[in-house]
Write a protein that holds these residues in place. Sequence first.
Motif, short mmCIF file in Angstrom:
data_model
loop_
_atom_site.label_atom_id
_atom_site.label_comp_id
_atom_site.label_asym_id
_atom_site.label_seq_id
_atom_site.Cartn_x
_atom_site.Cartn_y
_atom_site.Cartn_z
N ALA A 7 22.93 26.61 -21.69
CA ALA A 7 23.57 27.73 -20.99
C ALA A 7 22.89 27.93 -19.65
O ALA A 7 21.66 28.09 -19.60
N GLY A 8 23.67 27.92 -18.59
CA GLY A 8 23.13 28.22 -17.28
C GLY A 8 23.07 29.72 -17.06
O GLY A 8 24.06 30.42 -17.26
N VAL A 9 21.92 30.22 -16.67
CA VAL A 9 21.76 31.66 -16.46
C VAL A 9 21.11 31.92 -15.11
O VAL A 9 20.24 31.16 -14.66
N ASP A 10 21.55 32.98 -14.45
CA ASP A 10 20.93 33.39 -13.19
C ASP A 10 20.62 34.88 -13.17
O ASP A 10 20.25 35.42 -12.13
N GLY A 11 20.77 35.53 -14.32
CA GLY A 11 20.49 36.96 -14.40
C GLY A 11 21.69 37.84 -14.17
O GLY A 11 21.63 39.05 -14.42
N SER A 15 26.59 35.51 -16.40
CA SER A 15 25.79 34.45 -17.00
C SER A 15 25.17 34.91 -18.31
O SER A 15 25.00 34.12 -19.24
N LEU A 16 24.83 36.18 -18.41
CA LEU A 16 24.26 36.69 -19.65
C LEU A 16 25.33 36.74 -20.75
O LEU A 16 25.05 36.51 -21.92
N THR A 17 26.55 37.07 -20.37
CA THR A 17 27.65 37.02 -21.33
C THR A 17 27.84 35.59 -21.82
O THR A 17 28.05 35.34 -23.01
N GLY A 100 25.08 18.56 -25.87
CA GLY A 100 26.32 18.48 -26.63
C GLY A 100 27.39 19.36 -26.04
O GLY A 100 28.58 19.10 -26.20
N LEU A 101 26.96 20.43 -25.35
CA LEU A 101 27.89 21.38 -24.74
C LEU A 101 27.16 22.12 -23.64
O LEU A 101 25.99 22.49 -23.79
N MET A 102 27.86 22.36 -22.53
CA MET A 102 27.34 23.17 -21.44
C MET A 102 28.17 24.46 -21.35
O MET A 102 29.40 24.41 -21.42
N VAL A 103 27.50 25.60 -21.21
CA VAL A 103 28.18 26.90 -21.12
C VAL A 103 27.71 27.61 -19.86
O VAL A 103 26.51 27.77 -19.65
N VAL A 104 28.65 28.04 -19.05
CA VAL A 104 28.32 28.76 -17.82
C VAL A 104 29.28 29.93 -17.66
O VAL A 104 30.40 29.91 -18.18
N GLY A 105 28.85 30.93 -16.93
CA GLY A 105 29.77 32.00 -16.54
C GLY A 105 30.68 31.49 -15.44
O GLY A 105 30.34 30.56 -14.71
N THR A 106 31.84 32.09 -15.33
CA THR A 106 32.76 31.64 -14.29
C THR A 106 32.19 31.85 -12.89
O THR A 106 32.54 31.12 -11.97
N ARG A 107 31.32 32.86 -12.76
CA ARG A 107 30.65 33.12 -11.49
C ARG A 107 29.26 33.62 -11.75
O ARG A 107 28.97 34.17 -12.81
N GLY A 108 28.39 33.44 -10.77
CA GLY A 108 27.04 34.00 -10.85
C GLY A 108 26.91 35.16 -9.87
O GLY A 108 27.84 35.92 -9.65
#
Length: 318
Positions: A7-11, A15-17, A100-108
Amino acid sequence: MSGPVVAGVDGSERSLTAAGWAAREALDRAVPLLLLHASPPLPPRISPVPGADAWEHVGEQMIRQIATDLAGRHPGLEVTGEHVAAPADEALLTAARTAGLMVVGTRGWGGFDGLAVGSVALRVATAADCPVVTVPERRAGEAPGVAGTAGAEEAGGAGEAGEVGGADETGEEAGEVVAALDAHGRVAETADFAFRAALAREARLRVVHAWALPAAAPSAWMIGVLEEDRATWEDQEGQAVSDALRPWRTRYPQVDVLPDVVLLNPAQALVRSSARAVLLVVGRRTAERVAERHLGPVAHAALHHARCPVAVVPHPPP
């Protein structure tokens, strides 16, 4: 399926969702969750060494806090975090090689009001070696689960580490997984991902196969003939979908499958179906060179307009 969920997170709240969505997915798959925070190093002329160190420590501290929170909310989940001094898209694409899977928010944090999908999410969905799920924020006034954001409450209600509420608040149990399927093309990777997702969620799988009349259909001369043949064509398309799904129906007999053959623009059909979905699954042709990878018009429309998380599944050309 054996690699970790990344999961990509930027705060940011989005991204937290996405991290909360990824945590539940990792539990379902019985694999570790890797939280990845990336930011390019600050130029030395702008920031002296102490400032650069502080910048890096902020990212590491944020990752630790989110990992601790998710581990507490999801007993049994193995969570690790990593801060990388690199552009976000490059770091995520590198991690995707073994994920196996990448998860990102639609926007940061970047972007502007009205921007549906940010540049990082778009590039990762376009070029990653593994399937990518983009998780949107819920629109104001929507009930929990409508946007499928898996754990987010009303905008602005994020908790200390970003995931608010539990699985019971997502509404996923009442929704369905929607998969885009071209019965005349390659379906293996997309179908397998969709069936597994529906099985894990105990949800119905709606398989959308949209087809259009020939380009000459609008002409007055052709319309009568086309109307006479339309029923035959619909039967033929329905049979093609049934044939394409047969191996996966045999492999996953527990999944309730609803073929949905519609005479409609494919992108429009998928966006319409996403309103009642917990996950929309689309395919993407891949290529050996990253620079040659691109999204087709249907996947592009789904990413920008779907009202639920979108899984983009790479597959080789037919």
